[in-house]
Design a protein around this motif. Structure first.
Motif, PDB file in Angstrom:
ATOM      1  N   PHE A  25      10.484   1.372  -7.265  1.00 12.13           N
ATOM      2  CA  PHE A  25      10.090  -0.242  -7.200  1.00 12.13           C
ATOM      3  C   PHE A  25      10.644  -1.436  -6.845  1.00 12.13           C
ATOM      4  O   PHE A  25      10.399  -1.916  -5.598  1.00 12.13           O
ATOM      5  CB  PHE A  25      10.048  -0.556  -8.707  1.00 12.13           C
ATOM      6  N   ARG A  26      11.647  -1.524  -6.592  1.00 10.53           N
ATOM      7  CA  ARG A  26      12.175  -2.097  -5.020  1.00 10.53           C
ATOM      8  C   ARG A  26      12.659  -1.649  -3.800  1.00 10.53           C
ATOM      9  O   ARG A  26      12.312  -2.582  -3.063  1.00 10.53           O
ATOM     10  CB  ARG A  26      13.819  -2.286  -5.967  1.00 10.53           C
ATOM     11  N   PHE A  28      10.628  -0.312  -2.631  1.00 11.16           N
ATOM     12  CA  PHE A  28       8.576  -0.349  -2.209  1.00 11.16           C
ATOM     13  C   PHE A  28       8.333  -1.635  -1.775  1.00 11.16           C
ATOM     14  O   PHE A  28       7.791  -1.836  -0.688  1.00 11.16           O
ATOM     15  CB  PHE A  28       7.959   0.874  -3.009  1.00 11.16           C
ATOM     16  N   THR A  29       9.134  -2.306  -2.647  1.00 16.43           N
ATOM     17  CA  THR A  29       8.696  -3.442  -2.285  1.00 16.43           C
ATOM     18  C   THR A  29       9.180  -5.023  -2.301  1.00 16.43           C
ATOM     19  O   THR A  29       8.613  -6.054  -1.974  1.00 16.43           O
ATOM     20  CB  THR A  29       7.809  -4.009  -4.088  1.00 16.43           C
ATOM     21  N   ALA A  33      10.772  -5.173 -10.871  1.00 16.67           N
ATOM     22  CA  ALA A  33       9.493  -5.696 -11.386  1.00 16.67           C
ATOM     23  C   ALA A  33       9.255  -5.839 -12.601  1.00 16.67           C
ATOM     24  O   ALA A  33       8.474  -6.757 -12.459  1.00 16.67           O
ATOM     25  CB  ALA A  33       9.388  -3.659 -12.196  1.00 16.67           C
ATOM     26  N   LEU A  51       2.675  -3.148  -9.084  1.00 13.11           N
ATOM     27  CA  LEU A  51       2.930  -1.882  -7.247  1.00 13.11           C
ATOM     28  C   LEU A  51       2.310  -2.438  -6.990  1.00 13.11           C
ATOM     29  O   LEU A  51       2.432  -2.512  -5.789  1.00 13.11           O
ATOM     30  CB  LEU A  51       3.231  -1.111  -7.879  1.00 13.11           C
ATOM     31  N   CYS A  52       0.583  -2.858  -7.285  1.00 13.46           N
ATOM     32  CA  CYS A  52      -0.365  -2.653  -6.270  1.00 13.46           C
ATOM     33  C   CYS A  52      -0.876  -3.997  -5.706  1.00 13.46           C
ATOM     34  O   CYS A  52      -1.247  -4.641  -4.899  1.00 13.46           O
ATOM     35  CB  CYS A  52      -1.928  -2.183  -6.678  1.00 13.46           C
ATOM     36  N   ARG A  55       1.967  -4.328  -3.124  1.00 11.90           N
ATOM     37  CA  ARG A  55       2.018  -3.228  -2.112  1.00 11.90           C
ATOM     38  C   ARG A  55       0.443  -2.375  -2.195  1.00 11.90           C
ATOM     39  O   ARG A  55      -0.006  -0.987  -2.158  1.00 11.90           O
ATOM     40  CB  ARG A  55       2.625  -2.117  -1.971  1.00 11.90           C
ATOM     41  N   GLN A  63       1.547   4.204  -8.830  1.00  8.93           N
ATOM     42  CA  GLN A  63       2.051   2.672  -9.858  1.00  8.93           C
ATOM     43  C   GLN A  63       1.725   3.316 -11.230  1.00  8.93           C
ATOM     44  O   GLN A  63       3.027   2.916 -12.077  1.00  8.93           O
ATOM     45  CB  GLN A  63       0.832   2.107  -9.308  1.00  8.93           C
ATOM     46  N   LEU A  66       5.395   5.362 -11.684  1.00  4.02           N
ATOM     47  CA  LEU A  66       6.840   4.343 -11.866  1.00  4.02           C
ATOM     48  C   LEU A  66       6.416   3.194 -12.792  1.00  4.02           C
ATOM     49  O   LEU A  66       7.355   2.575 -14.139  1.00  4.02           O
ATOM     50  CB  LEU A  66       6.377   3.174 -10.635  1.00  4.02           C
TER      51      LEU A  66
END
Length: 132
Positions: A25-26, A28-29, A33, A51-52, A55, A63, A66
């Motif tokens: 998660f980290r 990707f973003t 979280a 997540l969305c 991103r 999403q 994860l």
């Protein structure tokens, strides 16, 4: 750190899945979280950031995958790392079919396409020479 570890439980496969999910998660973003400032702080939120929301370009199935990996309740996480890996490798359960579009001239007949481009360039050259 998984929430159950704050209660004194030892690490296990469920906490490893949580850690991998949080790490992904980290990656990707760039965010944690649950809004904690670092990986060892208690979560600031009861639910993870979507997540969305961070991103929107990423697919919804990611999403979901994860989200399951980083669930607060260990019973809601994947049974084992292999199940998580299979889910990540497989992608969505029902991948949407590719949108069918007509093939371009370049895709159908590249020689004809480039002959046409060459003819247009010759025409442009002739017109430029006639103007001078």
């Amino acid at each position: 750190m998984a929430s159950e570890m704050f209660d004194g439980e030892a690490g296990n496969e469920a906490t490893d899945i949580y850690a991998l999910g949080v790490t992904m998660f980290r990656a990707f973003t760039g965010e944690f979280a649950y809004g904690n400032p670092d990986a060892t702080s208690p979560p600031r939120r009861k639910r993870p950031i979507a997540l969305c929301a961070l991103r929107p370009d990423l697919p919804a199935w990611l999403q979901a995958a994860l989200g399951r990996a980083i669930a607060i309740d260990p019973a809601e996480r994947y049974r084992d790392m292999a199940e998580f890996a299979v889910e990540m490798e497989a992608g969505p359960a029902r991948a949407p079919h590719a949108v069918s579009r007509p093939r371009t001239l370049l895709e159908r007949n590249p020689v004809l396409f480039w002959q046409g481009v060459a003819a247009l360039l010759v025409l442009a050259l002739v017109l430029s020479l006639l103007r001078h």
